[in-house]
Scaffold this active site. Structure first.
Site, PDB file in Angstrom:
ATOM      1  N   LYS A  92     -15.977 -29.476  19.774  1.00 35.85           N
ATOM      2  CA  LYS A  92     -16.222 -28.283  18.971  1.00 35.85           C
ATOM      3  C   LYS A  92     -16.265 -28.635  17.490  1.00 35.85           C
ATOM      4  O   LYS A  92     -15.760 -29.681  17.082  1.00 35.85           O
ATOM      5  CB  LYS A  92     -15.150 -27.227  19.238  1.00 35.85           C
ATOM      6  CG  LYS A  92     -13.749 -27.657  18.844  1.00 35.85           C
ATOM      7  CD  LYS A  92     -12.721 -26.633  19.300  1.00 35.85           C
ATOM      8  CE  LYS A  92     -11.320 -26.993  18.840  1.00 35.85           C
ATOM      9  NZ  LYS A  92     -11.110 -26.932  17.406  1.00 35.85           N
ATOM     10  N   CYS A 117      -6.393 -24.605  14.046  1.00 36.22           N
ATOM     11  CA  CYS A 117      -7.118 -24.517  15.315  1.00 36.22           C
ATOM     12  C   CYS A 117      -6.333 -23.777  16.397  1.00 36.22           C
ATOM     13  O   CYS A 117      -6.899 -22.983  17.149  1.00 36.22           O
ATOM     14  CB  CYS A 117      -7.522 -25.916  15.782  1.00 36.22           C
ATOM     15  SG  CYS A 117      -8.697 -26.717  14.654  1.00 36.22           S
ATOM     16  N   ASP A 146      -7.029 -30.399  20.424  1.00 42.63           N
ATOM     17  CA  ASP A 146      -7.237 -31.334  19.304  1.00 42.63           C
ATOM     18  C   ASP A 146      -6.091 -32.307  19.009  1.00 42.63           C
ATOM     19  O   ASP A 146      -5.772 -32.546  17.845  1.00 42.63           O
ATOM     20  CB  ASP A 146      -7.561 -30.555  18.025  1.00 42.63           C
ATOM     21  CG  ASP A 146      -8.710 -29.579  18.183  1.00 42.63           C
ATOM     22  OD1 ASP A 146      -9.438 -29.658  19.184  1.00 42.63           O
ATOM     23  OD2 ASP A 146      -8.866 -28.718  17.307  1.00 42.63           O
TER      24      ASP A 146
END
Length: 192
Positions: free
Chosen positions: A84, A117, A21
């Site tokens: 995701k 995350c 990310d």
């Protein structure tokens, strides 16, 4: 007490690099100097992975909202990107399927944010019996206390918190390695 050598010692035939990310609309929220160092370190790892034959798996959290992986890490996306909505990558079935296809048990974890995350991915990987190497200088969070809590709890859960140089020189193993000079150069360039 026995020493679990496989947990600590990175093997280039068993390792995979995961970039979590590092997305365009999320990066402005990070402390600038911290983000720049993290991005440079991650880019160095991605380039070294290419030299060493390590696969790179890249994820993006809800890219429709926070954009795609930053252009400076385009090489990390060469093998495709796993989108995701779950914070932890293991909550996305395609992520674990990809790791399963690769057949490697050591995961070098990088990305953002260390306490959300990245941390949740570490927990998921540990639960799935992977050896997790969290690269401390290749992760970041908006706030230092969150960064430190993410790393501390990841270590307590069983991840090894390492640095990029530790990882690279373990993967090389010897100064006679064919890519020693190239990787040494990458390390020196990052430090400029």
């Amino acid at each position: 007490m026995t020493f679990d050598h496989d947990k600590f010692w990175l093997n280039p035939t068993q390792a995979v690099l995961v970039v979590i990310d590092v997305q365009a609309k999320l990066t402005p929220a990070m402390p600038h100097k911290v983000y720049e160092r993290m991005r440079a370190t991650t880019a160095m790892l991605v380039e070294a992975a290419g030299l060493l034959g390590l696969p790179v798996v890249t994820t993006e959290q809800y890219p429709q909202g926070i954009g795609h992986t930053v252009p400076e890490l385009a090489a990390a996306c060469a093998g495709g990107v796993i989108e995701k909505t779950s914070f932890g990558c293991c909550g996305e079935p395609a992520f674990l399927a990809k790791l399963g296809q690769l057949g490697r048990r050591q995961v070098l974890v990088t990305g953002m944010e260390a306490h959300v995350c990245v941390y949740q991915t570490v927990l998921g990987l540990l639960h799935a019996d992977y050896h997790v190497h969290l690269v401390r200088d290749a992760v970041c969070s908006r706030h230092k206390e969150d960064f430190l809590a993410g790393l501390s709890n990841a270590a307590r859960a069983g991840a090894l918190v390492i640095t990029a140089e530790m990882a690279l020189f373990q993967l090389l193993g010897d100064s006679r390695h064919a890519h020693f000079r190239a990787i040494s150069k990458l390390v020196k360039e990052r430090d400029r």
